[in-house]
Design a protein around this motif. Structure first.
Motif, PDB file in Angstrom:
ATOM      1  N   VAL A 175       0.859  -1.189   0.000  1.00 30.19           N
ATOM      2  CA  VAL A 175       0.000   0.000   0.000  1.00 30.19           C
ATOM      3  C   VAL A 175       0.892   1.234   0.000  1.00 30.19           C
ATOM      4  O   VAL A 175       1.817   1.339   0.812  1.00 30.19           O
ATOM      5  CB  VAL A 175      -0.925   0.029   1.239  1.00 30.19           C
ATOM      6  CG1 VAL A 175      -1.828   1.260   1.209  1.00 30.19           C
ATOM      7  CG2 VAL A 175      -1.752  -1.236   1.327  1.00 30.19           C
ATOM      8  N   THR A 176       0.620   2.153  -0.909  1.00 30.99           N
ATOM      9  CA  THR A 176       1.348   3.411  -0.979  1.00 30.99           C
ATOM     10  C   THR A 176       0.338   4.541  -1.137  1.00 30.99           C
ATOM     11  O   THR A 176      -0.824   4.301  -1.459  1.00 30.99           O
ATOM     12  CB  THR A 176       2.321   3.435  -2.176  1.00 30.99           C
ATOM     13  OG1 THR A 176       1.570   3.214  -3.386  1.00 30.99           O
ATOM     14  CG2 THR A 176       3.399   2.374  -2.052  1.00 30.99           C
ATOM     15  N   GLY A 177       0.780   5.779  -0.912  1.00 29.41           N
ATOM     16  CA  GLY A 177      -0.082   6.910  -1.204  1.00 29.41           C
ATOM     17  C   GLY A 177      -0.202   7.927  -0.100  1.00 29.41           C
ATOM     18  O   GLY A 177       0.448   7.833   0.946  1.00 29.41           O
ATOM     19  N   ASP A 178      -1.077   8.916  -0.349  1.00 31.46           N
ATOM     20  CA  ASP A 178      -1.267  10.066   0.530  1.00 31.46           C
ATOM     21  C   ASP A 178      -2.146   9.781   1.740  1.00 31.46           C
ATOM     22  O   ASP A 178      -1.962  10.405   2.781  1.00 31.46           O
ATOM     23  CB  ASP A 178      -1.963  11.214  -0.230  1.00 31.46           C
ATOM     24  CG  ASP A 178      -1.288  11.584  -1.529  1.00 31.46           C
ATOM     25  OD1 ASP A 178      -0.055  11.490  -1.585  1.00 31.46           O
ATOM     26  OD2 ASP A 178      -1.997  11.951  -2.476  1.00 31.46           O
ATOM     27  N   LEU A 179      -3.132   8.941   1.572  1.00 29.02           N
ATOM     28  CA  LEU A 179      -4.105   8.723   2.644  1.00 29.02           C
ATOM     29  C   LEU A 179      -3.413   8.057   3.828  1.00 29.02           C
ATOM     30  O   LEU A 179      -2.761   7.029   3.665  1.00 29.02           O
ATOM     31  CB  LEU A 179      -5.259   7.853   2.128  1.00 29.02           C
ATOM     32  CG  LEU A 179      -6.629   8.114   2.720  1.00 29.02           C
ATOM     33  CD1 LEU A 179      -7.068   9.546   2.527  1.00 29.02           C
ATOM     34  CD2 LEU A 179      -7.650   7.190   2.120  1.00 29.02           C
ATOM     35  N   PRO A 180      -3.534   8.622   5.021  1.00 33.07           N
ATOM     36  CA  PRO A 180      -2.832   8.079   6.197  1.00 33.07           C
ATOM     37  C   PRO A 180      -3.528   6.830   6.739  1.00 33.07           C
ATOM     38  O   PRO A 180      -4.300   6.881   7.694  1.00 33.07           O
ATOM     39  CB  PRO A 180      -2.882   9.235   7.199  1.00 33.07           C
ATOM     40  CG  PRO A 180      -4.127   9.987   6.840  1.00 33.07           C
ATOM     41  CD  PRO A 180      -4.283   9.835   5.349  1.00 33.07           C
ATOM     42  N   LEU A 181      -3.235   5.690   6.126  1.00 35.62           N
ATOM     43  CA  LEU A 181      -3.855   4.431   6.515  1.00 35.62           C
ATOM     44  C   LEU A 181      -2.852   3.565   7.274  1.00 35.62           C
ATOM     45  O   LEU A 181      -1.696   3.455   6.877  1.00 35.62           O
ATOM     46  CB  LEU A 181      -4.347   3.671   5.281  1.00 35.62           C
ATOM     47  CG  LEU A 181      -5.381   4.385   4.425  1.00 35.62           C
ATOM     48  CD1 LEU A 181      -5.621   3.610   3.136  1.00 35.62           C
ATOM     49  CD2 LEU A 181      -6.677   4.566   5.193  1.00 35.62           C
ATOM     50  N   VAL A 182      -3.307   2.936   8.345  1.00 34.63           N
ATOM     51  CA  VAL A 182      -2.485   2.020   9.131  1.00 34.63           C
ATOM     52  C   VAL A 182      -3.012   0.607   8.892  1.00 34.63           C
ATOM     53  O   VAL A 182      -4.229   0.381   8.926  1.00 34.63           O
ATOM     54  CB  VAL A 182      -2.554   2.366  10.637  1.00 34.63           C
ATOM     55  CG1 VAL A 182      -1.799   1.340  11.469  1.00 34.63           C
ATOM     56  CG2 VAL A 182      -1.999   3.770  10.874  1.00 34.63           C
TER      57      VAL A 182
END
Length: 195
Positions: A133-140
């Motif tokens: 998973v990559t990207g801007d959304l701050p997902l844990v």
């Protein structure tokens, strides 16, 4: 279907679909009735855009303008399925929670980074699925083990492992798209599916 992936039956869950909890507690999802669907000429990708989102817990066809659009592209890249999601705010707001889950037939999970890493290997009887998973959304990322309960059953058998991506208090601002990508690489079972 995608080996290693199976959705729980008769359950409302974010199985490879984002669930967006709004400040008022309403949960909306980009599912029913996309406003636009575009297939690539090479047949290797498909993109869908929602300007109105389905409301969880209501009948099919009930949509809500949540103040943001969601565009999702699915693309085949060699042995991988790549899913890129872009949230396009039309007004400033804060999402209470964003959830996305990958229910899996995997019996073993190997983190490929630090705790909360968004890169892991899921190993099971159908093969090995590498999740990134990559990207801007701050997902844990967290791993949830489920037993013989409704969330652990699918039409294809047991779904003992759920990788859950979660973000809380996610600010959305007009003019600032947020994009994140899930890449799923599949290796068939056999000698090459070792760690």
């Amino acid at each position: 279907g995608l080996p290693g992936f199976a959705a729980p039956v008769e359950q409302v869950t974010s199985a490879a679909t984002s669930f967006y909890a709004l400040a008022d507690g309403t949960v909306v999802v980009p599912t029913d009735g996309a406003d636009e669907i575009t297939a690539a000429a090479d047949g290797q990708s498909l993109q869908a855009t929602w300007r109105r989102l389905a409301v969880v817990g209501t009948k099919s066809g009930e949509w809500r303008d949540a103040g943001f659009d969601v565009s999702v592209q699915w693309r085949i890249d060699g042995p991988a399925l790549v899913r890129t999601e872009t949230v396009i705010p039309r007004q400033d707001l804060t999402l209470a929670r964003v959830t996305w889950a990958l229910p899996s037939t995997a019996t073993e999970v190997v983190n490929r980074g630090a705790a909360g890493s968004r890169t892991m290997r899921l190993i099971g009887p159908e093969g090995t699925l590498d999740l990134g998973v990559t990207g801007d959304l701050p997902l844990v990322a967290t791993v949830r083990r489920v037993g013989d309960e409704p969330m652990g059953r699918s039409a294809r058998g047991a779904v003992p492992t759920h990788v859950v991506l979660t973000g809380t208090d996610v600010p959305l601002r007009v003019g600032q798209r947020q994009t994140w990508t899930v890449r799923l690489d599949l290796t068939a079972p056999g000698p090459s599916s070792t760690r």
